[in-house]
Design an enzyme around this catalytic site. Sequence first.
Site, mmCIF file in Angstrom:
data_model
loop_
_atom_site.group_PDB
_atom_site.id
_atom_site.type_symbol
_atom_site.label_atom_id
_atom_site.label_comp_id
_atom_site.label_asym_id
_atom_site.label_seq_id
_atom_site.Cartn_x
_atom_site.Cartn_y
_atom_site.Cartn_z
ATOM 1 C CB CYS A 1 -0.998 -0.053 1.154
ATOM 2 S SG CYS A 1 -2.487 0.883 0.775
ATOM 3 C CG HIS B 1 -3.686 -3.465 3.201
ATOM 4 N ND1 HIS B 1 -2.675 -2.981 3.997
ATOM 5 C CD2 HIS B 1 -4.305 -2.383 2.701
ATOM 6 C CE1 HIS B 1 -2.680 -1.663 3.986
ATOM 7 N NE2 HIS B 1 -3.673 -1.268 3.203
ATOM 8 C CD GLU C 1 -1.398 -6.149 5.271
ATOM 9 O OE1 GLU C 1 -1.113 -6.405 4.086
ATOM 10 O OE2 GLU C 1 -1.606 -4.991 5.689
HETATM 11 N N1 GLN Z 1 -2.109 6.770 2.732
HETATM 12 C C1 GLN Z 1 -2.121 6.014 1.520
HETATM 13 C C2 GLN Z 1 -3.448 6.115 0.788
HETATM 14 O O1 GLN Z 1 -4.403 6.541 1.363
HETATM 15 C C3 GLN Z 1 -1.814 4.556 1.806
HETATM 16 C C4 GLN Z 1 -2.848 3.888 2.617
HETATM 17 C C5 GLN Z 1 -2.350 2.596 3.211
HETATM 18 O O2 GLN Z 1 -1.168 2.309 3.187
HETATM 19 N N2 GLN Z 1 -3.270 1.825 3.777
HETATM 20 O O3 GLN Z 1 -3.537 5.770 -0.365
#
Ligand code: GLN
Length: 539
Positions: free
Chosen positions: A380, A506, A508
Site C-alpha cells: 500500500c 493489503h 497480509e
Molecule cells: N495513505 C495512503 C493512501 O491513502 C496509503 C494507505 C495505506 O497504506 N493503507 O492511499
Amino acid sequence: MAKYIFVTGGVVSSLGKGIACASIGLLLKARGLKVTLQKLDPYINVDPGTMSPYQHGEVYVTDDGAETDLDLGHYERFTDLTMSKDNNVTAGRIYYSVITKERQGEYLGATVQVVPHITDEIKRAMKKVAGDHDVVIVEVGGTVGDIEGLPFLEAIRQLRNELGMDNALNVHLTLVPYIRAADELKTKPTQHSVGKLREIGLQADVLLCRTERPFSESVRNKIAQFCNVAPEAVIQALDVQDVYEVPLVFNQQKLDDTILRMLRLDRPQHDLVHWRSHVVERALNPQREVTIAVVGKYIQLQDAYKSIYEALKHGGLAHSASVRVKRIDSEQVEREGASQVLHDVQGLLIPGGFGHRGIEGKLAAIRWARETKVPFFGICLGMQCAVIEFARHVCGLVGANSTEFDANTAHPVISLLEEQQGVMTKGGTMRLGASRCQVQRGTLAHQAYGSEEITERHRHRYEVNNRYRDAFAKAGLVVSATHEPGDLVEMIELPDHPWFVAGQFHPEFKSRPLTPHPLFRDFVGACLQVEAPAASRKS
Ligand code: GLN
C-alpha cells in the site's frame, strides 16, 4: 438455532481474549460445527477506522470493506472463516442506530433508555450473525467492571435467558498471578472477577486461567469451588512459546469436550493433526532463520502491524523457517542512513500507513534495497513509496511526490483519483475491501499467485498516476497487476532485481498459518536466498 458462547475478560486486559476466542473457534470448527465469531467493542467510536494505531493497534479490513478490530484478524487466521461488518459491533454503532431510529420516530414516543432500547439493539446485533451457524462465539471487549461494558453484559444476560441455559454459556478469561514473595499462585483476583460477573447476573461456566506456572489440582479445585465452576471447566492457559499452540493447549485439557457437553452438542473427536504438524511443529522447530526489516511509523507498538508480522511468520512456515523481524522506525533511517540501519537484514518490507511523517526514511530504505538487490516487498503506502523512489531516482522526475506529501507538485506520481480526473474533492474516498485484480503473465506476481485473476483487500485513497506509466515502463518498471475499470496500478515489480514486488492492496489480511499468502511465501523465500551478513550469521 445457533447456540452462543459469550467470552468476557477479568482482572486485567491484554490476557489474549481474542486469541482464546479464535482458538475455541478453531476447536469447534474442527469438531464439525458451523461456527462464527463476533467482537463487541464497548467504545463510542462507530468503527475503529479513524482510531490511531497507537491507541488501538491495527485496523483489520474484511472482504466486505469493514474497518474492524484486530481481533477479527485472529478469528480469520485461526478459523479460516470469513468475517464481515456484522462480526464487529461497537457501542458507538449501537447508539448511532438507536438515536437514528429515535429521530425517525420509531419508538413511538417512548422514553429511549439503555434498558431495553440499547440492550435490544445489542441483542439484535448478536442474533444477526447467527444465520445457519451451530455456534456463535461472542467476545466482549474490555474487562468486567468497565462502565462501558455494562449494557453488553446486560444484553448477554437477557439473551441467555431467552435462549435457555443449554443453549448458551459464559467463558471468562482471568489471571492467576504468581507472587514471588509467597511462592504461590493466587486465586483471589479470579474469585473477585467471577464475583463481579455474578453481581451483574452472569455465572461463569468455563474459566480460562492465564498463568505463567502450571497449577496443582488443589489450586484448580479451589478455583472451581470458590467460583462455582466444574473442576474440568477450569482451564490452565499457560504461557506458550507460540500463539498457535493455544488451541492445542485447550484441546489437551478437553475444553472442546467440556463446551460440547455443556451445550448438549455431540460431535466426533478431532486431533488437529494438520494444525499440529504444519503450524505448531514448524513454528517451534524452524530449520532456518531469516531477518527481515519492517520499516514503518508505529514500530514500537506490538499490534500496529499485527497482520504483517503474522503473514511474515506464515511465509516462514512455508519454508520451515523462522522470520526474525527487525522493526525500524523510518525516522531512524532518516537520521542514520539506510545502509547503517539495514546492513544486517536479508529483506525489507514497507507496510501501509498514512500521513507524510517518515516518508523520506522509507524512500531511502527502498533505494538501498533496490540498489543492493536485497528483496523488497511494499504494501500500500509501501508501494506508493516505491513508485516515488523509482520516479525520483531512476526516471529522474525531480521532486516526484504525492499530494499526500506535497500538494504543490503539478502532477504528483501518486495522487487522489479525483484529482487525476480533474474533479476536485476534499479528502477523497477510501477504497475499501475486496476487489479483483488482473495479473500479468510472466511476472513474479503471476509466479506467486499462479493465476491471472486475484482478489485482494484494499484500504487506501491514493493511486499511481497513470500519466507516468509510459515513463515508468521505459525506465524498467513493470506493472504486474491492474484493476479494471480505470486500469489502476495494483502491483509493480522490477525485473532486474531478484525480488522487488509491491502491491496497492493489503495481502497480509488474507494470509493464514495453514495457507500462507503467496506473496509473503515468495518474499520470505527470496530473502532466504540472500546470504546472511557475517554479523548476523550464527556461529
Ligand atoms: N495513505 C495512503 C493512501 O491513502 C496509503 C494507505 C495505506 O497504506 N493503507 O492511499
